[in-house]
Write a protein that holds these residues in place. Sequence first.
Motif, PDB file in Angstrom:
ATOM      1  N   ILE A  54      -4.404   6.959  -1.191  1.00 31.15           N
ATOM      2  CA  ILE A  54      -3.879   5.684  -0.711  1.00 31.15           C
ATOM      3  C   ILE A  54      -4.322   4.614  -1.701  1.00 31.15           C
ATOM      4  O   ILE A  54      -5.482   4.546  -2.083  1.00 31.15           O
ATOM      5  N   GLY A  55      -3.383   3.809  -2.152  1.00 39.53           N
ATOM      6  CA  GLY A  55      -3.723   2.751  -3.095  1.00 39.53           C
ATOM      7  C   GLY A  55      -2.621   1.736  -3.178  1.00 39.53           C
ATOM      8  O   GLY A  55      -1.581   1.852  -2.525  1.00 39.53           O
ATOM      9  N   LYS A  56      -2.842   0.730  -4.017  1.00 38.31           N
ATOM     10  CA  LYS A  56      -1.828  -0.301  -4.199  1.00 38.31           C
ATOM     11  C   LYS A  56      -0.640   0.308  -4.925  1.00 38.31           C
ATOM     12  O   LYS A  56      -0.786   1.100  -5.848  1.00 38.31           O
ATOM     13  N   ASP A  57       0.540  -0.098  -4.505  1.00 42.19           N
ATOM     14  CA  ASP A  57       1.776   0.378  -5.117  1.00 42.19           C
ATOM     15  C   ASP A  57       1.981  -0.337  -6.447  1.00 42.19           C
ATOM     16  O   ASP A  57       1.797  -1.543  -6.554  1.00 42.19           O
ATOM     17  N   VAL A  71       0.868  -1.172   0.000  1.00 41.52           N
ATOM     18  CA  VAL A  71       0.000   0.000   0.000  1.00 41.52           C
ATOM     19  C   VAL A  71       0.904   1.220   0.000  1.00 41.52           C
ATOM     20  O   VAL A  71       1.885   1.290   0.739  1.00 41.52           O
ATOM     21  N   ALA A  72       0.589   2.195  -0.863  1.00 44.58           N
ATOM     22  CA  ALA A  72       1.428   3.382  -0.981  1.00 44.58           C
ATOM     23  C   ALA A  72       0.574   4.633  -0.865  1.00 44.58           C
ATOM     24  O   ALA A  72      -0.586   4.653  -1.249  1.00 44.58           O
ATOM     25  N   SER A  73       1.175   5.677  -0.344  1.00 44.38           N
ATOM     26  CA  SER A  73       0.525   6.982  -0.235  1.00 44.38           C
ATOM     27  C   SER A  73       1.111   7.883  -1.316  1.00 44.38           C
ATOM     28  O   SER A  73       2.324   7.970  -1.478  1.00 44.38           O
ATOM     29  N   HIS A  74       0.248   8.549  -2.052  1.00 51.56           N
ATOM     30  CA  HIS A  74       0.677   9.443  -3.122  1.00 51.56           C
ATOM     31  C   HIS A  74       0.087  10.821  -2.860  1.00 51.56           C
ATOM     32  O   HIS A  74      -1.051  10.951  -2.454  1.00 51.56           O
TER      33      HIS A  74
END
Length: 130
Positions: free
Chosen positions: A19-22, A8-11
């Motif tokens: 917030i979504g899948k990397d 999970v990655a924050s952009h």
Amino acid sequence: MAPSTDRVASHGRGGAGNIGKDDPTAHTNPQDLITPTLKSDHYTTGRGGSGNMAKNDPNHPEIARASQDVEAPSLREPEGPHHYGRGGAANVAGTTEEQERKRSEEAKREEGKGLVDKGKELLSKLGGKK
């Protein structure tokens, strides 16, 4: 049960929408950061117009690259106290020891004054009797 390989990655600046899948294919590689050389016969060196067109010399691509680089204006710090960020006392910078000493002396003078003294001082500043 095997652990999930999804990260999970924050952009961006934050918030649930960022917030979504990397995506591992979206990571920057060193090769992505190499500045390409210009291949066309001519290139622009400014904002536009025929006076900003130059002939490209394929034997010296560094000349074209340097002609297109734009330097940012030099940053000059303002004199005296100045503000950074969104506000608040922690975002004020640039005071000298002399300014701090004067501020401290003024605070001590104000501390000893009563309401009547402060009123008299205000009237004298406004042009009233002393």
